[in-house]
Design an enzyme around this catalytic site. Sequence first.
Site, PDB file in Angstrom:
ATOM      1  N   SER A   7       0.844  -1.191   0.000  1.00 47.52           N
ATOM      2  CA  SER A   7       0.000   0.000   0.000  1.00 47.52           C
ATOM      3  C   SER A   7       0.882   1.244   0.000  1.00 47.52           C
ATOM      4  CB  SER A   7      -0.901   0.010   1.234  1.00 47.52           C
ATOM      5  OG  SER A   7      -1.404   1.326   1.413  1.00 47.52           O
ATOM      6  N   HIS A  32      -1.209  -1.303  -4.334  1.00 46.32           N
ATOM      7  CA  HIS A  32      -2.500  -1.081  -3.659  1.00 46.32           C
ATOM      8  C   HIS A  32      -2.634   0.414  -3.371  1.00 46.32           C
ATOM      9  CE1 HIS A  32      -5.977  -2.199  -1.129  1.00 46.32           C
ATOM     10  NE2 HIS A  32      -5.557  -1.250  -0.303  1.00 46.32           N
ATOM     11  N   ASP A  34      -4.876   3.538  -1.969  1.00 41.84           N
ATOM     12  CA  ASP A  34      -5.950   3.829  -1.014  1.00 41.84           C
ATOM     13  C   ASP A  34      -6.506   5.230  -1.205  1.00 41.84           C
ATOM     14  OD1 ASP A  34      -6.113   1.455   0.710  1.00 41.84           O
ATOM     15  OD2 ASP A  34      -4.020   1.912   1.169  1.00 41.84           O
ATOM     16  N   MET A  36      -9.202   7.977  -0.022  1.00 45.30           N
ATOM     17  CA  MET A  36     -10.049   8.314   1.143  1.00 45.30           C
ATOM     18  C   MET A  36     -10.632   9.713   0.965  1.00 45.30           C
ATOM     19  SD  MET A  36      -7.441   7.121   4.121  1.00 45.30           S
ATOM     20  CE  MET A  36      -6.696   5.491   4.125  1.00 45.30           C
ATOM     21  N   HIS A  65      -8.461   0.948  -4.001  1.00 43.83           N
ATOM     22  CA  HIS A  65      -9.389   0.704  -2.891  1.00 43.83           C
ATOM     23  C   HIS A  65     -10.076   2.030  -2.561  1.00 43.83           C
ATOM     24  CE1 HIS A  65      -9.653  -0.379   1.727  1.00 43.83           C
ATOM     25  NE2 HIS A  65     -10.844  -0.297   1.154  1.00 43.83           N
ATOM     26  N   MET A  67     -12.289   4.242  -0.491  1.00 45.69           N
ATOM     27  CA  MET A  67     -12.944   4.425   0.814  1.00 45.69           C
ATOM     28  C   MET A  67     -13.682   5.750   0.735  1.00 45.69           C
ATOM     29  SD  MET A  67      -9.768   3.062   3.076  1.00 45.69           S
ATOM     30  CE  MET A  67      -8.674   3.163   1.669  1.00 45.69           C
ATOM     31  N   MET A 136     -11.371  -6.004   5.326  1.00 44.69           N
ATOM     32  CA  MET A 136     -10.614  -5.066   6.171  1.00 44.69           C
ATOM     33  C   MET A 136     -10.297  -5.720   7.508  1.00 44.69           C
ATOM     34  SD  MET A 136     -10.140  -2.501   4.266  1.00 44.69           S
ATOM     35  CE  MET A 136      -9.154  -1.680   5.520  1.00 44.69           C
ATOM     36  N   GLY A 141      -9.074   3.861   7.061  1.00 41.21           N
ATOM     37  CA  GLY A 141      -8.815   5.292   7.242  1.00 41.21           C
ATOM     38  C   GLY A 141      -7.359   5.611   7.525  1.00 41.21           C
ATOM     39  N   PHE A 142      -6.659   4.661   8.095  1.00 44.49           N
ATOM     40  CA  PHE A 142      -5.270   4.930   8.484  1.00 44.49           C
ATOM     41  C   PHE A 142      -4.419   3.680   8.310  1.00 44.49           C
ATOM     42  CE2 PHE A 142      -8.160   7.559  10.898  1.00 44.49           C
ATOM     43  CZ  PHE A 142      -7.657   8.835  10.689  1.00 44.49           C
ATOM     44  N   GLY A 144      -0.879   1.574   9.525  1.00 48.98           N
ATOM     45  CA  GLY A 144      -0.153   1.393  10.782  1.00 48.98           C
ATOM     46  C   GLY A 144      -0.977   0.951  11.975  1.00 48.98           C
ATOM     47  N   ASP A 174      -6.577  -6.628   4.220  1.00 49.77           N
ATOM     48  CA  ASP A 174      -6.032  -5.267   4.207  1.00 49.77           C
ATOM     49  C   ASP A 174      -6.005  -4.658   5.608  1.00 49.77           C
ATOM     50  OD1 ASP A 174      -5.206  -2.740   3.536  1.00 49.77           O
ATOM     51  OD2 ASP A 174      -7.000  -2.211   2.387  1.00 49.77           O
ATOM     52  N   GLY A 176      -2.762  -4.006   8.875  1.00 46.69           N
ATOM     53  CA  GLY A 176      -2.044  -4.642   9.983  1.00 46.69           C
ATOM     54  C   GLY A 176      -1.365  -5.954   9.629  1.00 46.69           C
ATOM     55  N   GLY A 196       1.306  -2.102   4.114  1.00 51.81           N
ATOM     56  CA  GLY A 196       1.803  -0.727   4.017  1.00 51.81           C
ATOM     57  C   GLY A 196       3.038  -0.528   4.859  1.00 51.81           C
TER      58      GLY A 196
END
Length: 215
Positions: A7, A32, A34, A36, A65, A67, A136, A141-142, A144, A174, A176, A196
């Site tokens: 990501s 990937h 993201d 948002m 992706h 969001m 998910m 949204g974030f 890490g 997706d 962690g 990521g």
Amino acid sequence: MAIIAPSLLASNFLNLASECKMLNESSADWFHLDVMDGRFVPNISYGPMLVEVFRKTTTKICDVHLMIEEPERYTEAFKKAGADILSVHIEACKHLHRNIQQIKSLGMQAGVAVNPHTPVEALKDILEDIDLVCLMSVNPGFGGQSFIPHTLAKIKQLREMIDEQSLKVKIEVDGGVTLENAQSIINAGADVLVAGNTVFKSADPIATIAALKKM
Ligand code: DX5
Ligand code: ZN
């Protein structure tokens, strides 16, 4: 062997050219990306303009992706930007089936992303129409965040649903994903690992991607 999809959200935006070059030289399979909107998720990242930039740096698959609310308003823009796979959130779509048909009619592969609280049963009547489920394993949204362990049970359940109908839908996980939990995610039945921070914050991203790929 799993598909590895780093990501770019976790990449160093001051050095995007070299980050993309690194990914191109690595064994990563997909980019990937993201997107948002600050409404569906409490964060804003980037839109079609940057997807188009990433597209120009790579021949790898661009896995976008979304969001965002009302993703149908932007389907064409992401097609023009060069997305190969476009995933929309089930929680953001009143007319999911119509959105999926729109994505496919433009020649992209269609994915459905589901938040941690959404049961995989909610996918039952759309599964045969799609190419990918983005499960998910954190709240979107974030980057890490820590992997939510209950996701493993959801992967297994979804794998059974897909296999029962002999479908080819890929399961993407997706959020962690780490070198420590990747094997259990694959064992549960995942086809695609998004990573990521694990990739971009590691001392040797190419080696980290190779290690994920070898599992
Ligand atoms: C979260 C995004 C993820 C995120 C993953 O909303 O959808 O793709 O960038 O980042 P890590 O791997 O750091 O959790
Ligand atoms: Zn994502």
